[in-house]
Design a protein around this motif. Sequence first.
Motif, PDB file in Angstrom:
ATOM      1  N   SER A   1       0.836  -1.205   0.000  1.00 47.99           N
ATOM      2  CA  SER A   1       0.000   0.000   0.000  1.00 47.99           C
ATOM      3  C   SER A   1       0.870   1.253   0.000  1.00 47.99           C
ATOM      4  O   SER A   1       0.574   2.224  -0.703  1.00 47.99           O
ATOM      5  CB  SER A   1      -0.934  -0.010   1.213  1.00 47.99           C
ATOM      6  N   GLY A   2       1.945   1.247   0.797  1.00 48.68           N
ATOM      7  CA  GLY A   2       2.851   2.397   0.791  1.00 48.68           C
ATOM      8  C   GLY A   2       3.575   2.552  -0.530  1.00 48.68           C
ATOM      9  O   GLY A   2       3.790   3.674  -1.015  1.00 48.68           O
ATOM     10  N   TRP A   3       3.927   1.416  -1.137  1.00 47.80           N
ATOM     11  CA  TRP A   3       4.642   1.456  -2.420  1.00 47.80           C
ATOM     12  C   TRP A   3       3.756   2.031  -3.529  1.00 47.80           C
ATOM     13  O   TRP A   3       4.197   2.849  -4.342  1.00 47.80           O
ATOM     14  CB  TRP A   3       5.099   0.041  -2.768  1.00 47.80           C
TER      15      TRP A   3
ATOM     16  N   THR B   1       4.039   5.671 -12.175  1.00 51.77           N
ATOM     17  CA  THR B   1       2.913   4.728 -12.093  1.00 51.77           C
ATOM     18  C   THR B   1       2.967   3.617 -13.126  1.00 51.77           C
ATOM     19  O   THR B   1       2.252   2.627 -13.004  1.00 51.77           O
ATOM     20  CB  THR B   1       1.592   5.496 -12.250  1.00 51.77           C
ATOM     21  N   ALA B   2       3.787   3.756 -14.154  1.00 46.88           N
ATOM     22  CA  ALA B   2       3.857   2.710 -15.176  1.00 46.88           C
ATOM     23  C   ALA B   2       4.368   1.400 -14.598  1.00 46.88           C
ATOM     24  O   ALA B   2       4.169   0.336 -15.193  1.00 46.88           O
ATOM     25  CB  ALA B   2       4.763   3.165 -16.322  1.00 46.88           C
ATOM     26  N   GLU B   3       5.003   1.446 -13.447  1.00 43.90           N
ATOM     27  CA  GLU B   3       5.560   0.239 -12.844  1.00 43.90           C
ATOM     28  C   GLU B   3       4.595  -0.442 -11.876  1.00 43.90           C
ATOM     29  O   GLU B   3       4.942  -1.449 -11.271  1.00 43.90           O
ATOM     30  CB  GLU B   3       6.861   0.582 -12.098  1.00 43.90           C
ATOM     31  N   ILE B   4       3.401   0.111 -11.690  1.00 45.96           N
ATOM     32  CA  ILE B   4       2.493  -0.452 -10.690  1.00 45.96           C
ATOM     33  C   ILE B   4       2.032  -1.844 -11.079  1.00 45.96           C
ATOM     34  O   ILE B   4       2.170  -2.805 -10.322  1.00 45.96           O
ATOM     35  CB  ILE B   4       1.268   0.473 -10.481  1.00 45.96           C
ATOM     36  N   PHE B   5       1.451  -2.000 -12.268  1.00 47.69           N
ATOM     37  CA  PHE B   5       0.812  -3.257 -12.636  1.00 47.69           C
ATOM     38  C   PHE B   5       1.837  -4.283 -13.118  1.00 47.69           C
ATOM     39  O   PHE B   5       2.822  -3.938 -13.776  1.00 47.69           O
ATOM     40  CB  PHE B   5      -0.254  -3.025 -13.701  1.00 47.69           C
TER      41      PHE B   5
ATOM     42  N   PRO C   1       3.668  -6.713 -15.356  1.00 44.49           N
ATOM     43  CA  PRO C   1       3.789  -6.707 -16.829  1.00 44.49           C
ATOM     44  C   PRO C   1       2.967  -7.789 -17.513  1.00 44.49           C
ATOM     45  O   PRO C   1       2.544  -7.619 -18.649  1.00 44.49           O
ATOM     46  CB  PRO C   1       5.292  -6.932 -17.046  1.00 44.49           C
ATOM     47  N   GLU C   2       2.727  -8.907 -16.835  1.00 39.19           N
ATOM     48  CA  GLU C   2       1.953  -9.997 -17.449  1.00 39.19           C
ATOM     49  C   GLU C   2       0.532  -9.575 -17.787  1.00 39.19           C
ATOM     50  O   GLU C   2      -0.071 -10.096 -18.723  1.00 39.19           O
ATOM     51  CB  GLU C   2       1.899 -11.212 -16.505  1.00 39.19           C
ATOM     52  N   ILE C   3      -0.046  -8.653 -17.000  1.00 38.91           N
ATOM     53  CA  ILE C   3      -1.410  -8.214 -17.275  1.00 38.91           C
ATOM     54  C   ILE C   3      -1.450  -6.800 -17.846  1.00 38.91           C
ATOM     55  O   ILE C   3      -2.424  -6.413 -18.486  1.00 38.91           O
ATOM     56  CB  ILE C   3      -2.285  -8.291 -16.004  1.00 38.91           C
ATOM     57  N   ALA C   4      -0.386  -6.021 -17.625  1.00 39.93           N
ATOM     58  CA  ALA C   4      -0.366  -4.644 -18.130  1.00 39.93           C
ATOM     59  C   ALA C   4      -0.402  -4.607 -19.649  1.00 39.93           C
ATOM     60  O   ALA C   4      -0.881  -3.638 -20.251  1.00 39.93           O
ATOM     61  CB  ALA C   4       0.871  -3.904 -17.611  1.00 39.93           C
ATOM     62  N   VAL C   5       0.112  -5.662 -20.303  1.00 33.41           N
ATOM     63  CA  VAL C   5       0.165  -5.689 -21.768  1.00 33.41           C
ATOM     64  C   VAL C   5      -1.144  -6.158 -22.391  1.00 33.41           C
ATOM     65  O   VAL C   5      -1.292  -6.112 -23.614  1.00 33.41           O
ATOM     66  CB  VAL C   5       1.310  -6.616 -22.249  1.00 33.41           C
ATOM     67  N   GLN C   6      -2.101  -6.618 -21.564  1.00 31.52           N
ATOM     68  CA  GLN C   6      -3.353  -7.123 -22.118  1.00 31.52           C
ATOM     69  C   GLN C   6      -4.225  -5.971 -22.588  1.00 31.52           C
ATOM     70  O   GLN C   6      -4.577  -5.077 -21.808  1.00 31.52           O
ATOM     71  CB  GLN C   6      -4.099  -7.962 -21.076  1.00 31.52           C
TER      72      GLN C   6
ATOM     73  N   GLU D   1      -8.881   4.926 -23.243  1.00 34.87           N
ATOM     74  CA  GLU D   1      -7.950   5.856 -22.630  1.00 34.87           C
ATOM     75  C   GLU D   1      -7.736   5.464 -21.175  1.00 34.87           C
ATOM     76  O   GLU D   1      -8.686   5.265 -20.426  1.00 34.87           O
ATOM     77  CB  GLU D   1      -8.494   7.283 -22.693  1.00 34.87           C
ATOM     78  N   PHE D   2      -6.468   5.362 -20.795  1.00 35.27           N
ATOM     79  CA  PHE D   2      -6.131   4.934 -19.437  1.00 35.27           C
ATOM     80  C   PHE D   2      -5.268   5.999 -18.795  1.00 35.27           C
ATOM     81  O   PHE D   2      -4.221   6.369 -19.320  1.00 35.27           O
ATOM     82  CB  PHE D   2      -5.376   3.605 -19.502  1.00 35.27           C
ATOM     83  N   SER D   3      -5.703   6.492 -17.646  1.00 41.54           N
ATOM     84  CA  SER D   3      -4.987   7.582 -16.996  1.00 41.54           C
ATOM     85  C   SER D   3      -4.791   7.272 -15.528  1.00 41.54           C
ATOM     86  O   SER D   3      -5.744   7.082 -14.801  1.00 41.54           O
ATOM     87  CB  SER D   3      -5.758   8.907 -17.142  1.00 41.54           C
ATOM     88  N   TYR D   4      -3.536   7.203 -15.101  1.00 42.41           N
ATOM     89  CA  TYR D   4      -3.247   6.971 -13.694  1.00 42.41           C
ATOM     90  C   TYR D   4      -3.609   8.184 -12.845  1.00 42.41           C
ATOM     91  O   TYR D   4      -3.774   8.070 -11.648  1.00 42.41           O
ATOM     92  CB  TYR D   4      -1.747   6.665 -13.513  1.00 42.41           C
TER      93      TYR D   4
END
Length: 634
Positions: free
Chosen positions: A535-537, A547-551, A553-558, A606-609
């Motif tokens: 949660s802190g991370w 934020t690009a590193e949150i998800f 990679p196995e599901i971020a590319v879907q 459109e995806f916005s963190y």
Amino acid sequence: MRSSNFFTFLLLMALLVLHERTTAEDDSSGFRGYERDALLDLKAGFNSSFLDRNWTGIMCYMNEAPYWHGIQCVNGRVTGIILESMGISGEIKTNALANLTELSLLSFKNNLVSGNLMEFANNPKLRKIDLSDNKFQGQIPSSLLYLDSLESLLLQENKLTGPIPGFNQSSLKTFNVSQNNLSGAIPETKTLQSFGLSSYLGNEKLCGPPTRSSCNTTIASSQSESENLSSKGDGPPVGAILVVVNVIVLVVIMFLLIIYYKKYKKLKAEMKAKNLLPKDEEHDSTIVDRTMEKRNREIEMGKLIFVENNGPRFELDDLLKASAEGLGHGNFGNCYKAMLEVGPVVVVKRLKDLKPLSSEEFMRQIRAIADQKHPNLLPLLAYFYSKDEKLFLYRFAAHGNIYNRLHGGRGTRNRVPFRWSSRLAVARGVARALEHLHLNTRSQTTAPHGNLKSSNVLLDENDEVLVTDYGLSSLIALPVAAQRMVSFKTPEYQSHKRMSKKSDVWSYGSLLLELLTGRIPAHSASPGTNGVDLSGWVHRAVREEWTAEIFDPEIAVQRGANQGMLRLMKIAMKCCEKSPEKRPEISQVVAEVEEVKVAVDSEDEEFSYSSLDPSVTDESLSATASAVIADDRR
């Protein structure tokens, strides 16, 4: 004009033929729309979000498996309703079962259903009825007397009143009306007199065999007549005189008993001083209780106690002869996979570090665990209890646990990608199981699961989600639980030594973050593994805009999954609030998770963190990670 009338005539004939064909098809399939309407009316009286979501569409068709939870069907007809231990409340109409004429099995066991019992005049095929442990009131309906195939009737632990009908069906082999408010004489039918006292306990106003209370209706009526006659005379009422006489007699009897007891104690002391007392007499009267307790233990020693009525049966010797394979060292004991020569593959958990419980206390806790039944909970099959060994037996989940599925084999060719749709299915299954545990736990100062983490979520051969290790906090010694169980790693316990149902919500939020990020949480990391305060991370990732590193990679590319992942992330962050009061209830969490979509059709999504709400990503999200990691490394 004639041609118009002729056309109308042809149209009506066509509609009539179509209606007859549709009716014929409906009859041939066995499906009855009025049965579906009856079930929907039944559900309307219940307060169950699970049934609201699950009971939609057609409940069953022909001989296919029923689509609705708790419903059994044969040839499209409803033959069984089994809704046990689901926390269902509400009231059932007395005519609710009128259109379910093929019904043979009915169970609302261990819920909170109220109102009068249903009428069963239109259910001649009913064989088993279990309405125990609810809040039903009113009288037992006489329509039950006409169920010629009735084999089991369980009505204990309700608020029923009035007399017991004169059941005399030869088919009735199981009967229990204990712990109600029933009154009057127990009918002296052959069937009712064949059941023991335990079937009638807890009804103080019942009388006649097999109870120890005689009805004395003749004496009571004569006393009433005497009182009425005496009230017309000049002297004091006969009833009042009888009361005074009874009180005097009781006082005299008590006085004599006291004198006798004192003399007995004095004589016993003198005999003991002169060594005249036999050795057996030196024991206290509690020796009877100890002997019974020892006998109970001896009966249970060497035997597996099965808690699943319809589950497999085998002996401890069969288990000891089975080929075994170690599955790992759990927090509370080692687990083994046992392959019986004849029978199913089971998992044996050897329990350690338990509280000093007596056999009765241990079995009471086991019954509480075994009563928790839900499609997403791994059921307890059996247990073994002795002084030196305590075992739990479960069915084997062929596809392992979520921790290994999520983190195992990364960076190797053997790695099978864990897709977004599968992870979302896990999130839904765990949420439903957790909701069931919360609805069926009344205490507000305990976490109903207490140890929710990815290694305690399993997948069976059909990839169905099964949550295990629930309810163990009632068995594990507190110092051990405080070091090893997830609910003791929550912010509120670290700071104020408090725990509640919201502790499980925090654990669930951490599990969601683990599913979304692919990273291991600090509070559940195994020894030698570096965990992360997730949660802190996540909070820092949003604040510092990496934020690009949150998800993962196995599901971020879907393609098309980002919006669903973002929505689940928001739910997880609300669950991980540091303050329990700010976390949502688990039922609200279930409703929100059910609305998360696997994918979005639009390819231009459109995806916005930046849409992450700062109010749920403030410092309150970050748990006391240093204290958690320190606990895990002890």
